[in-house]
Write a protein that holds these residues in place. Structure first.
Motif, PDB file in Angstrom:
ATOM      1  N   GLU A  10       0.846  -1.187   0.000  1.00  0.00           N
ATOM      2  CA  GLU A  10       0.000   0.000   0.000  1.00  0.00           C
ATOM      3  C   GLU A  10       0.888   1.246   0.000  1.00  0.00           C
ATOM      4  O   GLU A  10       2.085   1.177   0.300  1.00  0.00           O
ATOM      5  CB  GLU A  10      -0.909  -0.010   1.229  1.00  0.00           C
ATOM      6  CG  GLU A  10      -1.871  -1.183   1.295  1.00  0.00           C
ATOM      7  CD  GLU A  10      -3.029  -1.035   0.328  1.00  0.00           C
ATOM      8  OE1 GLU A  10      -3.675   0.025   0.325  1.00  0.00           O
ATOM      9  OE2 GLU A  10      -3.273  -1.988  -0.438  1.00  0.00           O
ATOM     10  N   GLU A  11       0.303   2.380  -0.293  1.00  0.00           N
ATOM     11  CA  GLU A  11       1.098   3.619  -0.396  1.00  0.00           C
ATOM     12  C   GLU A  11       1.847   3.909   0.894  1.00  0.00           C
ATOM     13  O   GLU A  11       3.024   4.287   0.874  1.00  0.00           O
ATOM     14  CB  GLU A  11       0.183   4.788  -0.766  1.00  0.00           C
ATOM     15  CG  GLU A  11       0.935   6.099  -1.012  1.00  0.00           C
ATOM     16  CD  GLU A  11       0.015   7.210  -1.479  1.00  0.00           C
ATOM     17  OE1 GLU A  11       0.460   8.377  -1.461  1.00  0.00           O
ATOM     18  OE2 GLU A  11      -1.146   6.907  -1.862  1.00  0.00           O
ATOM     19  N   TRP A  12       1.168   3.728   2.042  1.00  0.00           N
ATOM     20  CA  TRP A  12       1.830   4.018   3.316  1.00  0.00           C
ATOM     21  C   TRP A  12       3.005   3.070   3.568  1.00  0.00           C
ATOM     22  O   TRP A  12       4.029   3.453   4.149  1.00  0.00           O
ATOM     23  CB  TRP A  12       0.833   3.939   4.475  1.00  0.00           C
ATOM     24  CG  TRP A  12       0.187   2.579   4.624  1.00  0.00           C
ATOM     25  CD1 TRP A  12      -0.976   2.151   4.062  1.00  0.00           C
ATOM     26  CD2 TRP A  12       0.706   1.471   5.371  1.00  0.00           C
ATOM     27  NE1 TRP A  12      -1.232   0.843   4.399  1.00  0.00           N
ATOM     28  CE2 TRP A  12      -0.223   0.396   5.216  1.00  0.00           C
ATOM     29  CE3 TRP A  12       1.829   1.272   6.148  1.00  0.00           C
ATOM     30  CZ2 TRP A  12      -0.039  -0.842   5.817  1.00  0.00           C
ATOM     31  CZ3 TRP A  12       2.020   0.035   6.744  1.00  0.00           C
ATOM     32  CH2 TRP A  12       1.094  -1.004   6.588  1.00  0.00           C
ATOM     33  N   ALA A  15       6.089   3.977   1.605  1.00  0.00           N
ATOM     34  CA  ALA A  15       6.857   5.020   2.297  1.00  0.00           C
ATOM     35  C   ALA A  15       7.741   4.428   3.391  1.00  0.00           C
ATOM     36  O   ALA A  15       8.783   5.015   3.755  1.00  0.00           O
ATOM     37  CB  ALA A  15       5.905   6.058   2.888  1.00  0.00           C
ATOM     38  N   CYS A  16       7.348   3.239   3.932  1.00  0.00           N
ATOM     39  CA  CYS A  16       8.143   2.584   4.981  1.00  0.00           C
ATOM     40  C   CYS A  16       9.373   1.864   4.432  1.00  0.00           C
ATOM     41  O   CYS A  16      10.381   1.723   5.145  1.00  0.00           O
ATOM     42  CB  CYS A  16       7.281   1.572   5.739  1.00  0.00           C
ATOM     43  SG  CYS A  16       6.006   2.275   6.789  1.00  0.00           S
ATOM     44  N   GLN A  51       4.061   6.330  10.029  1.00  0.00           N
ATOM     45  CA  GLN A  51       3.376   5.791   8.852  1.00  0.00           C
ATOM     46  C   GLN A  51       2.357   4.716   9.238  1.00  0.00           C
ATOM     47  O   GLN A  51       1.314   4.581   8.593  1.00  0.00           O
ATOM     48  CB  GLN A  51       4.394   5.200   7.873  1.00  0.00           C
ATOM     49  CG  GLN A  51       5.287   6.215   7.188  1.00  0.00           C
ATOM     50  CD  GLN A  51       4.512   7.095   6.217  1.00  0.00           C
ATOM     51  OE1 GLN A  51       3.475   6.714   5.676  1.00  0.00           O
ATOM     52  NE2 GLN A  51       5.011   8.317   6.007  1.00  0.00           N
ATOM     53  N   CYS A  52       2.645   3.959  10.294  1.00  0.00           N
ATOM     54  CA  CYS A  52       1.793   2.835  10.678  1.00  0.00           C
ATOM     55  C   CYS A  52       0.687   3.223  11.656  1.00  0.00           C
ATOM     56  O   CYS A  52      -0.205   2.406  11.928  1.00  0.00           O
ATOM     57  CB  CYS A  52       2.645   1.725  11.305  1.00  0.00           C
ATOM     58  SG  CYS A  52       3.825   0.965  10.164  1.00  0.00           S
ATOM     59  N   HIS A  54      -1.962   4.928  11.581  1.00  0.00           N
ATOM     60  CA  HIS A  54      -3.358   4.961  11.147  1.00  0.00           C
ATOM     61  C   HIS A  54      -3.850   3.612  10.613  1.00  0.00           C
ATOM     62  O   HIS A  54      -5.022   3.483  10.256  1.00  0.00           O
ATOM     63  CB  HIS A  54      -3.522   5.989  10.026  1.00  0.00           C
ATOM     64  CG  HIS A  54      -2.935   5.540   8.716  1.00  0.00           C
ATOM     65  ND1 HIS A  54      -1.580   5.515   8.493  1.00  0.00           N
ATOM     66  CD2 HIS A  54      -3.531   5.070   7.585  1.00  0.00           C
ATOM     67  CE1 HIS A  54      -1.354   5.062   7.271  1.00  0.00           C
ATOM     68  NE2 HIS A  54      -2.534   4.787   6.697  1.00  0.00           N
ATOM     69  N   VAL A  55      -2.996   2.590  10.551  1.00  0.00           N
ATOM     70  CA  VAL A  55      -3.351   1.320   9.900  1.00  0.00           C
ATOM     71  C   VAL A  55      -4.093   0.437  10.899  1.00  0.00           C
ATOM     72  O   VAL A  55      -3.490  -0.194  11.773  1.00  0.00           O
ATOM     73  CB  VAL A  55      -2.095   0.614   9.362  1.00  0.00           C
ATOM     74  CG1 VAL A  55      -2.504  -0.655   8.600  1.00  0.00           C
ATOM     75  CG2 VAL A  55      -1.293   1.542   8.452  1.00  0.00           C
ATOM     76  N   CYS A 107      -0.896  -5.137   4.580  1.00  0.00           N
ATOM     77  CA  CYS A 107      -1.077  -5.070   3.132  1.00  0.00           C
ATOM     78  C   CYS A 107      -1.576  -6.369   2.501  1.00  0.00           C
ATOM     79  O   CYS A 107      -2.014  -6.354   1.346  1.00  0.00           O
ATOM     80  CB  CYS A 107       0.252  -4.701   2.457  1.00  0.00           C
ATOM     81  SG  CYS A 107       0.965  -3.136   3.002  1.00  0.00           S
TER      82      CYS A 107
END
Length: 533
Positions: A10-12, A15-16, A51-52, A54-55, A107
């Protein structure tokens, strides 16, 4: 070796990935004894947390606990007497597991179609060990995980130290979130590599341990066991006897899956184990699945197929999953009935697995589409009693398995024949699509009965007569079976009514042993009739 991909990033998570590259680069430098930019590591880790945050899917995983383990490992590394070892055996594996935990649960896991593609295309490459250039590579990595239960752990570790002196091995001691003196005890063991999980992350303990092991073989030893003299040499002898063996497991008390015998008093343990070995020398039995309270694995084969799967969060049925994937690759697993070690009986995990067993079984079905406790997952003791009454005169036995599911009854029948000094040629016929892959890798011939078992029995393997037919099909196809037997052949059947073409010799429970009730010429006529039908 396939390059690692992240097909479902996923996009987030994209970024990781560069942030993880920074962390892994610094950890590898630390493992090589090079200078490390600690601020760079801390910044990358903080950015991953952002980054994580909100998941939602990650809240059902071990992500938060593993993040705490990573931060604890960094703190321990800074204070370590041997920071190179700490980085290689703890920090680097912890970071790789953190990345995989985030990727899989964030993901992949929420989507069924992604899970199936991940298992087929990405799982092995995501779980291979890193090949480190520096440091000694032992023959065997022995790893012992423990959570509390220090008295049992001490007995286990001391037995390994006492009885593993003639093998080049490294000892990995994993403190899996203990709140007693386990960690301090582990640190007191000379030359041991101590891996400390501040938080218990369940299946990640196995996946992390595998990443840390550097040996050609790895030996898992549960902390509620006691090994006996030359245990590892004996298991390695089995492992090295042929090229397709994945694992070797000793006999232990209080173990399911027909792997147990009655325990002996601890004061008699060494003498009993020595006599046990002499009387059962090289009695190695291929099994459809293994439950490893102690087991030796081929590390290179696990690099190829992957070891434990974090999907089995409850820690049940992960070993069934390994066994299934191994069988489908043609790898063999052996119960070494010449090696006896003691097992106290699920001291650490009993309270947890009793409440989550069914959940693990459901996860297995969700992954593989078949019940882990389905047909043929474990041998029948009734069938084993009937095997003792089979005395075939021929030296080479053609054995046909009919609808034998996972195939443990099939393997045990072949084991029995081989112990009689027979050469066994294996043939498989099934109409059960769920089990179609289970035995194919081990057979001289295989046949998928798309038109039903009884029809296929008349035509499959044309020209061959079988000396022993093992069938779990049930039904009443005695005429067809009689037509496929050799002159002195036998049928070992579950839940079948096979008269008048076969005559019952003996029965035990739902199993029965049959011989042909028609003449050789009649059998030949039946074969031709079956083919024409």
């Amino acid at each position: 070796m396939d390059e690692m991909t992240f097909l479902f990033a996923e996009e987030w998570f994209q970024a990781c990935l560069p942030l993880f590259e920074i962390l892994l680069e610094e950890a590898r430098l630390a493992a090589d004894g090079e200078e490390v930019n600690e601020l760079r590591m801390e910044s990358a880790l903080n950015d991953i947390e952002k980054q994580c945050a909100h998941v939602t899917a990650l809240k059902q995983s071990q992500y938060a606990k593993q993040m705490e383990n990573v931060r604890g490992a960094i703190a321990d590394w800074k204070e370590a007497m041997d920071p190179v070892q700490m980085a290689a055996y703890t920090l680097l594996p912890f970071l790789l597991e953190l990345r995989e935990e985030i990727y899989f649960w964030g993901c992949v896991a929420p989507w069924k179609d992604r899970r199936q593609k991940y298992w087929k295309q990405e799982f092995p490459s995501h779980h291979r060990r890193e090949k480190r250039k520096k440091g000694h590579k032992p023959l065997v990595s022995v790893f012992i995980p423990a959570k509390n239960q220090l008295s049992y752990t001490k007995c286990c570790v001391e037995s390994v130290l006492r009885h593993t002196k003639e093998v080049d091995y490294e000892l990995l001691l994993l403190d899996h979130g203990s709140d007693d003196d386990t960690y301090a005890y582990f640190c007191s063991i000379p030359n041991a590599k101590v891996i400390r999980f501040r938080q218990n992350v369940r299946m990640l303990m196995f996946t992390t341990a595998f990443r840390a092991c550097r040996g050609k073989y790895l030996a898992f030893v549960s902390n509620d066991t006691i090994v006996t003299a030359q245990w590892l040499q004996h298991l390695l002898a089995c492992m090295e006897s042929e090229s397709h063996i994945l694992s070797a497991t000793p006999v232990t008390p209080f173990t399911s899956n027909c792997q147990a015998i009655l325990p002996v008093p601890l004061e008699e343990l060494d003498g009993f184990a020595a006599r046990f070995y002499r009387t059962r020398y090289k009695d190695w039995r291929q099994r459809a699945r293994m439950m490893p309270v102690i087991a030796v694995y081929d590390g290179e084969k696990l690099d190829e197929m992957g070891f434990a799967d974090r999907f089995f969060q409850t820690m049940e049925f992960w070993d069934d999953d390994v066994s299934l994937r191994a069988r489908r690759r043609g790898y063999r697993q052996f119960l070494c009935t010449d090696v006896y070690c003691h097992h106290f009986g699920s001291v650490t995990g009993r309270s947890e697995w009793q409440s989550t067993l069914q959940q693990g079984r459901e996860l297995f079905f969700e992954k593989h589409g078949v019940d882990a406790w389905g047909k043929g997952f474990c041998r029948s003791e009734d069938m084993m009693q009937l095997l003792e009454q089979i005395h075939l005169p021929m030296q080479t036995v053609r054995l046909l398995a009919v609808d034998c599911g996972f195939g443990d009854s099939f393997f045990e029948t072949a084991n029995w024949l081989r112990r009689q000094g027979k050469e066994v040629l294996l043939y498989v016929l099934t109409e059960e699509s769920a089990y179609r892959e289970e035995l194919l890798a081990f057979a001289q011939g295989s046949y998928m009965a798309f038109d039903g078992t009884e029809t296929a029995l008349g035509t499959a393997f044309a020209g061959l007569a079988f000396d022993l037919i093992l069938t779990e099909h049930g039904g009443s196809c005695g005429n067809v079976l009689a037509g496929r037997l050799s002159e002195e052949g036998l049928v070992l059947a579950w839940d079948g009514m096979l008269e008048p073409y076969l005559c019952k010799e003996a029965s035990c429970g739902a199993w029965s042993l049959w011989k042909r009730g028609v003449s050789q010429s009649d059998a030949a006529w039946l074969r031709e009739e079956n083919k024409q039908q």
